[in-house]
Design a protein around this motif. Structure first.
Motif, PDB file in Angstrom:
ATOM      1  N   VAL A   1      34.863  52.637  54.934  1.00  0.00           N
ATOM      2  CA  VAL A   1      34.878  51.193  55.139  1.00  0.00           C
ATOM      3  C   VAL A   1      33.485  50.626  54.851  1.00  0.00           C
ATOM      4  N   GLY A   2      33.440  49.580  54.027  1.00  0.00           N
ATOM      5  CA  GLY A   2      32.169  48.957  53.676  1.00  0.00           C
ATOM      6  C   GLY A   2      31.651  49.354  52.311  1.00  0.00           C
ATOM      7  N   ASP A   3      32.153  50.466  51.754  1.00  0.00           N
ATOM      8  CA  ASP A   3      31.722  50.874  50.414  1.00  0.00           C
ATOM      9  C   ASP A   3      32.203  49.852  49.378  1.00  0.00           C
ATOM     10  N   ILE A   4      31.359  49.604  48.373  1.00  0.00           N
ATOM     11  CA  ILE A   4      31.705  48.662  47.306  1.00  0.00           C
ATOM     12  C   ILE A   4      31.875  49.436  46.003  1.00  0.00           C
ATOM     13  N   TYR A   5      32.971  49.164  45.308  1.00  0.00           N
ATOM     14  CA  TYR A   5      33.292  49.837  44.051  1.00  0.00           C
ATOM     15  C   TYR A   5      33.462  48.816  42.934  1.00  0.00           C
ATOM     16  N   LEU A   6      33.133  49.245  41.730  1.00  0.00           N
ATOM     17  CA  LEU A   6      33.589  48.527  40.549  1.00  0.00           C
ATOM     18  C   LEU A   6      34.912  49.174  40.163  1.00  0.00           C
ATOM     19  N   GLY A   7      36.001  48.460  40.442  1.00  0.00           N
ATOM     20  CA  GLY A   7      37.318  48.996  40.153  1.00  0.00           C
ATOM     21  C   GLY A   7      37.919  48.341  38.921  1.00  0.00           C
ATOM     22  N   ARG A   8      39.101  48.831  38.563  1.00  0.00           N
ATOM     23  CA  ARG A   8      39.820  48.241  37.434  1.00  0.00           C
ATOM     24  C   ARG A   8      41.259  47.961  37.865  1.00  0.00           C
ATOM     25  N   VAL A   9      41.723  46.760  37.562  1.00  0.00           N
ATOM     26  CA  VAL A   9      43.096  46.392  37.916  1.00  0.00           C
ATOM     27  C   VAL A   9      44.065  47.287  37.147  1.00  0.00           C
ATOM     28  N   LYS A  10      44.907  47.975  37.897  1.00  0.00           N
ATOM     29  CA  LYS A  10      45.841  48.902  37.258  1.00  0.00           C
ATOM     30  C   LYS A  10      47.226  48.279  37.076  1.00  0.00           C
ATOM     31  N   LYS A  11      47.674  47.537  38.118  1.00  0.00           N
ATOM     32  CA  LYS A  11      49.023  46.984  38.048  1.00  0.00           C
ATOM     33  C   LYS A  11      49.127  45.771  38.953  1.00  0.00           C
ATOM     34  N   ILE A  12      49.790  44.721  38.476  1.00  0.00           N
ATOM     35  CA  ILE A  12      50.058  43.534  39.276  1.00  0.00           C
ATOM     36  C   ILE A  12      51.491  43.633  39.814  1.00  0.00           C
ATOM     37  N   ILE A  13      51.665  43.393  41.113  1.00  0.00           N
ATOM     38  CA  ILE A  13      52.983  43.429  41.745  1.00  0.00           C
ATOM     39  C   ILE A  13      53.319  42.010  42.216  1.00  0.00           C
TER      40      ILE A  13
ATOM     41  N   GLY B   1      48.836  36.972  40.009  1.00  0.00           N
ATOM     42  CA  GLY B   1      48.925  37.128  38.560  1.00  0.00           C
ATOM     43  C   GLY B   1      48.186  36.050  37.790  1.00  0.00           C
ATOM     44  N   ASP B   2      47.902  34.916  38.472  1.00  0.00           N
ATOM     45  CA  ASP B   2      47.139  33.856  37.827  1.00  0.00           C
ATOM     46  C   ASP B   2      45.632  34.124  37.890  1.00  0.00           C
ATOM     47  N   ILE B   3      45.223  35.071  38.730  1.00  0.00           N
ATOM     48  CA  ILE B   3      43.796  35.363  38.938  1.00  0.00           C
ATOM     49  C   ILE B   3      43.390  36.662  38.250  1.00  0.00           C
ATOM     50  N   LEU B   4      44.200  37.698  38.430  1.00  0.00           N
ATOM     51  CA  LEU B   4      43.863  39.021  37.901  1.00  0.00           C
ATOM     52  C   LEU B   4      44.822  39.419  36.789  1.00  0.00           C
ATOM     53  N   LYS B   5      44.293  40.148  35.842  1.00  0.00           N
ATOM     54  CA  LYS B   5      45.095  40.708  34.766  1.00  0.00           C
ATOM     55  C   LYS B   5      44.866  42.214  34.714  1.00  0.00           C
ATOM     56  N   ALA B   6      45.841  42.929  34.189  1.00  0.00           N
ATOM     57  CA  ALA B   6      45.703  44.382  34.071  1.00  0.00           C
ATOM     58  C   ALA B   6      44.457  44.732  33.264  1.00  0.00           C
TER      59      ALA B   6
END
Length: 516
Positions: free
Chosen positions: A38-50, A113-118
């Motif tokens: 908890v508290g760790d920050i990552y640079l992630g990548r959007v994999k899938k929008i549900i 889906g209006d904010i994030l894209k795969a």
């Protein structure tokens, strides 16, 4: 109330015990290979929008994809996305926000889906550790915590802890911090900041902003998933959040950690650095400070109270049930109602401790002994609220129903601490078959002769009965083995070992693994 922090280091990591008036109230496990805290920050990548869940799954490198709900995006998520991409391309300047042009806030009831894209890269912070089959839960509302302040990028507001009772002090801190905070950064003033001067708060703000800049600069050329900021280890986090005049002792059996903690405390509370000490006794540190015995008595399915009453604790993935029983040995006098009230009061105090100790989260249902009187039920409710004031986890308590059931919801950010207090059979180790006891000493001797060929010194750690047998007499077995292999051999007892259990350690104190 006096507080002590006892930290046991091992090859697996650290076990951290928080004692209040010598009583164990929190137990944390900080594994050396642990990730996704908890508290760790990552640079992630959007994999899938549900769309149906209004959520997204984010790849941050965990076995199970992390979960990000629309409500956890934060109003400033478009600014987060913009800065994430700028950091990766090296166009974020020095990483600060003074020249950054924030994007418009998003609405509270929009669609993810209006904010994030795969495949979008995005900075995310862990809200909850992986639990059971679920991956980590994430937020885009980033923050960096210090001793007195919490830095909240893009927020641009100042909040002051409501636990600071004095209205004048809260106003002073708000005005002071507003004059010190950089542009496009928000600040939350923590309770411990009460009475602190401008110089100290300015230095902490600078340190937090520098950490933020370093994090953004580290994004250049990075391919997600990638960890860009780590929260402090469990012991340092506890000290940062809890350290006050009531702390009397911080002890660890690791010399390196002892030095690190002394440096850390010198930074956050210079007057308290003398409370850190290094333990080098012969018995395990948890045994010496009575932690092991408290763990054994507190983590079973059944927890016995001083009066002879007991608790039965059962749990599923999302629900914990606690049953209060008076038993047949309750050492109390009075009518049925008064005895039930006394047992319930004792149980409420222990349950509040158990919630912290086991870090139980989700829904907790407590079945108290029947109380007919409404004022008595109210007294139990009031007592439970008072006992849980020291619980740092967000929680909500409902009054007892007519069926004497109490419902509690408690924030769950990591798996509950679950320690098995049942021990395997010391002779068969659960197999149902045992070796001849006479062969135990022969096995130890064979291992001594083998290990002595590659180790200058050996330490055998075993059950106290076996330790006494090996050291018995002037010409003991230990002495004979030392002379035979021409190596120094020590034998020490460990009361946690089964009768036939033994281990070897080298001159550095590191365990020597024996091949099966």
């Amino acid at each position: 109330m006096t507080k002590e922090l006892i930290i046991q280091a091992s090859v697996r990591g650290f076990d951290v015990a928080l004692l209040e008036n010598k009583r164990l109230v929190e137990l944390h496990q900080d594994k050396s290979n642990s990730q996704f805290n908890v508290g760790d920050i990552y640079l992630g990548r959007v994999k899938k929008i549900i769309p149906g869940l209004n959520a997204a799954f984010i790849d941050i490198g965990s076995d199970k994809d992390a979960f990000l709900h629309y409500t956890d995006l934060s109003p400033y998520v478009k600014s987060v996305l913009k800065l994430s991409k700028a950091g990766m391309s090296g166009t974020a300047g020095d990483g600060g926000l003074s020249e950054f042009e924030p994007e418009m806030d998003i609405s509270k009831d929009g669609k993810i889906g209006d904010i994030l894209k795969a495949k979008d890269p995005v900075l995310v912070q862990i809200l909850k550790e992986p639990i059971s089959s679920k991956g980590p839960r994430l937020s885009c509302e980033l923050s960096m915590a210090g001793r007195n302040l919490i830095l909240t990028p893009f927020n641009d507001t100042v909040g002051v802890s409501k636990k600071i009772a004095s209205l004048e002090e809260r106003k002073r801190l708000k005005v002071l911090v507003e004059s010190l905070k950089p542009k496009n950064f928000g600040i939350v003033v923590r309770t411990v900041a009460e009475g602190k001067n401008a110089s100290l708060l300015h230095d902490e703000i600078k340190t937090l902003v520098d950490s933020w800049k370093a994090m953004i600069n580290s994004l250049k050329g990075v391919v997600p998933p990638f960890k860009v900021h780590s929260e402090l280890d469990k012991s340092s986090t506890l000290l940062r959040d809890l350290l006050n005049d009531s702390f009397s002792n911080v002890v660890t059996n690791s010399p390196a950690l002892s030095k690190d903690l002394e440096v850390f405390i010198t930074k956050i509370a210079p007057s308290k650095k003398e409370i850190v000490s290094f333990y080098d006794g012969k018995s395990p540190i948890f045994d010496h400070y009575g932690v092991t015995k408290q763990i054994k008595s507190a983590f079973g399915k059944t927890v016995t109270l001083d009066s002879g009453a007991y608790l039965v604790i059962e749990h599923t993935e999302a629900l914990h049930v606690v049953d209060v029983n008076s038993g047949h040995r309750v050492s109390m006098s009075g009518d049925q109602e008064s005895i039930a009230l006394q047992v319930n009061k004792e149980a409420a105090k222990e349950i509040a401790r158990q919630l912290r100790l086991r870090d139980m989260g989700g829904i907790i249902v407590i079945d108290f002994i029947d109380l007919r009187s409404a004022p008595n039920r109210q007294a139990i409710y009031d007592l439970m609220k008072a006992e849980m004031l020291t619980d740092r986890a967000t929680h909500s308590i409902l009054p007892l129903t007519k069926l004497n059931l109490m419902q509690i919801t408690r924030e769950r950010v990591k798996p509950a601490v679950n320690i098995s207090t049942a021990e395997a059979c010391p002779t068969c180790k659960g197999t149902g078959k045992i070796d001849a006891p006479l062969l135990l000493i022969d096995d130890i001797e064979r291992n001594v002769k083998y290990l002595a060929t590659v180790n200058k010194q050996l330490t055998i750690e075993t059950h106290p009965f076996i330790e006494s047998f090996l050291k018995k007499g002037i010409f003991s077995l230990r002495w004979k083995w030392s002379r035979a292999v021409k190596r120094k051999i020590e034998v020490r007892a460990n009361s946690n070992y089964h009768l036939t259990e033994y281990r070897f350690f080298d001159v550095k104190g590191e365990e020597i693994k024996l091949s099966k």
